[in-house]
Design a protein around this motif. Structure first.
Motif, mmCIF file in Angstrom:
data_model
loop_
_atom_site.group_PDB
_atom_site.id
_atom_site.type_symbol
_atom_site.label_atom_id
_atom_site.label_comp_id
_atom_site.label_asym_id
_atom_site.label_seq_id
_atom_site.Cartn_x
_atom_site.Cartn_y
_atom_site.Cartn_z
ATOM 1 N N ASP A 117 -30.723 -51.729 43.845
ATOM 2 C CA ASP A 117 -30.538 -51.105 42.551
ATOM 3 C C ASP A 117 -30.764 -51.427 41.224
ATOM 4 N N GLY A 118 -30.227 -49.845 40.788
ATOM 5 C CA GLY A 118 -30.078 -50.490 38.938
ATOM 6 C C GLY A 118 -28.847 -50.817 38.650
ATOM 7 N N GLU A 119 -27.634 -51.291 40.163
ATOM 8 C CA GLU A 119 -26.185 -51.767 39.576
ATOM 9 C C GLU A 119 -26.050 -52.683 40.579
ATOM 10 N N GLY A 120 -27.354 -53.548 41.654
ATOM 11 C CA GLY A 120 -27.153 -54.264 41.908
ATOM 12 C C GLY A 120 -26.918 -54.362 43.375
ATOM 13 N N ASN B 181 -27.843 -35.564 56.031
ATOM 14 C CA ASN B 181 -26.675 -36.683 56.597
ATOM 15 C C ASN B 181 -25.697 -37.393 54.834
ATOM 16 N N THR B 182 -26.893 -37.119 54.004
ATOM 17 C CA THR B 182 -25.758 -37.928 53.195
ATOM 18 C C THR B 182 -26.781 -37.580 51.402
ATOM 19 N N LEU B 183 -25.766 -37.015 50.545
ATOM 20 C CA LEU B 183 -25.702 -36.813 49.556
ATOM 21 C C LEU B 183 -26.287 -38.941 48.923
ATOM 22 N N LEU B 184 -27.260 -38.966 47.773
ATOM 23 C CA LEU B 184 -27.878 -39.932 47.260
ATOM 24 C C LEU B 184 -27.041 -40.601 46.225
ATOM 25 N N HIS B 185 -26.342 -41.825 46.548
ATOM 26 C CA HIS B 185 -25.294 -42.403 45.556
ATOM 27 C C HIS B 185 -25.314 -43.604 44.181
ATOM 28 N N ASN B 186 -24.900 -43.726 43.342
ATOM 29 C CA ASN B 186 -24.520 -45.161 43.516
ATOM 30 C C ASN B 186 -23.330 -45.237 43.191
ATOM 31 N N LEU B 187 -22.871 -46.659 42.593
ATOM 32 C CA LEU B 187 -21.596 -46.484 42.517
ATOM 33 C C LEU B 187 -20.216 -45.691 42.281
ATOM 34 N N ALA C 125 -28.438 -45.923 42.779
ATOM 35 C CA ALA C 125 -28.401 -46.023 40.994
ATOM 36 C C ALA C 125 -29.930 -46.141 40.862
ATOM 37 N N GLY C 126 -30.245 -45.352 39.614
ATOM 38 C CA GLY C 126 -31.406 -45.557 38.386
ATOM 39 C C GLY C 126 -30.307 -45.993 37.368
ATOM 40 N N ARG C 127 -32.075 -47.395 37.307
ATOM 41 C CA ARG C 127 -31.985 -47.295 35.855
ATOM 42 C C ARG C 127 -33.656 -48.201 34.990
ATOM 43 N N PRO C 128 -34.089 -47.217 34.711
ATOM 44 C CA PRO C 128 -35.852 -47.919 34.292
ATOM 45 C C PRO C 128 -35.459 -48.803 33.225
ATOM 46 N N SER C 129 -34.047 -49.252 32.318
ATOM 47 C CA SER C 129 -34.142 -50.237 31.762
ATOM 48 C C SER C 129 -32.842 -50.304 30.990
ATOM 49 N N TYR C 130 -32.517 -51.664 30.666
ATOM 50 C CA TYR C 130 -31.434 -52.910 30.379
ATOM 51 C C TYR C 130 -30.101 -50.832 29.876
ATOM 52 N N ALA C 131 -31.303 -50.270 29.172
ATOM 53 C CA ALA C 131 -30.614 -49.789 27.605
ATOM 54 C C ALA C 131 -30.129 -48.373 28.379
ATOM 55 N N SER C 132 -30.989 -47.687 29.622
ATOM 56 C CA SER C 132 -30.925 -46.396 30.172
ATOM 57 C C SER C 132 -29.471 -46.194 30.855
#
Length: 306
Positions: free
Chosen positions: A143-146, A161-167, A181-188
């Motif tokens: 994902d956007g955080e590796g 069961n679960t919600l969707l999570h990033n770190l 983790a969603g991250r369309p571009s490095y600047a997002s």
């Protein structure tokens, strides 16, 4: 027709070195059909591998879509047994997908906050998020955080069961990241987003099913909703309420009947998930990412002619 090739890469000074490559083709057809001075339009789109496209079939389906609406009337207001087409249900899932985000929940923007382990849908409904879904050409291993991605049943047999999570959201909730983790571009700014997000169909997928004939037979009489519009203004992702302009067909003695348009369907997404009685096998996707089979509900509010 369009073609795109993309590369997703993530590197840092701590030795992280990840890369995904994606190639995608898209073809769409928008015919216009004239009848008695009135214009009717249709639409058909395919995403995937260029070699798998049947251009003539795509055009024929689009024309059929336009022609089938010629002479459409309205439908009297009332509560109807309804079959909601696969793409229409997938569109609703896409519109309300943010309610499954832990980020939205933690900001008070989702009624699913704290509902893990609770029943939120009919017993046979399972909603899957699968970054490596076999039929999607866009597959992601991180994902956007590796964080490594994986398939998960967000809802299983009606239970959240679960919600969707990033770190960040996972740390706040005291759980592990789901790799969303969603991250369309490095600047997002990092957000939370699903990958291939779909309602699991009943049994084996019925390939190339254009009409959910089995569901129409079981409905007997009612309305077959094939398209909704006005999602930006008529759908509230926080409350789940919707009031949308729609078109489709009457269901008459278990078969697709006369075309109807200019009616409004109203309800609540969370209640709709609970009130689904039958799932179809005709799984299909919108925007290549959000999918559903057709569904049958016994009571849907429709406002048409008085």
């Amino acid at each position: 027709m369009a073609y795109a090739g993309e590369k997703y890469a993530l590197y840092n000074s701590n030795g992280l070195d990840l890369e995904d490559k994606v190639t995608l083709s898209m073809c769409y057809a928008i015919p216009l059909v004239a009848d008695g001075g009135e214009m009717y339009d249709g639409f058909e789109m395919k995403r995937g591998n260029l070699k798998d496209f049947d251009i003539k079939a795509i055009a024929a389906d689009a024309v059929e879509n336009a022609v089938s609406t010629i002479g459409a009337g309205s439908v009297p207001s009332g509560k109807y047994t309804a079959v909601i087409s696969n793409k229409t249900m997938a569109t609703l899932l896409m519109t309300y997908s943010s309610v499954f985000s832990a980020e939205a929940a933690q900001k008070g923007l989702s009624l699913l906050n704290g509902k893990e382990g609770e029943k939120i849908a009919a017993d046979f409904i399972t909603i899957v998020d699968d970054p490596m879904y076999h039929d999607n050409v866009i597959k992601r291993t991180f994902d956007g955080e590796g964080v490594a991605t994986y398939a998960k049943n967000v809802v299983e047999k009606g239970v959240l069961n679960t919600l969707l999570h990033n770190l960040k959201t996972a740390a706040k909730a005291g759980v592990k990241s789901t790799g969303n983790a969603g991250r369309p571009s490095y600047a997002s700014v990092i957000s939370v987003s699903p990958f291939t997000f779909y309602i699991q169909p009943e049994g084996n997928v019925q390939e190339k099913a254009k009409v959910p004939e089995e569901l129409l037979r079981k409905a007997e009489n009612g309305v077959y909703v094939t398209d909704v519009t006005g999602l930006h203004a008529g759908a509230n992702p926080v409350t789940g309420d919707f009031s949308l302009s729609a078109k489709g067909f009457l269901i008459t003695e278990g078969k697709k009947g006369a075309p109807v348009k200019n009616f409004t369907v109203s309800g609540n997404f969370f209640e709709l998930l609970k009130n689904v009685e039958i799932l179809g096998r005709d799984l299909d996707f919108v925007q290549g990412t959000f999918g559903s089979p057709s569904v049958l509900v016994r009571e849907l509010a429709i406002a048409g002619k008085v």
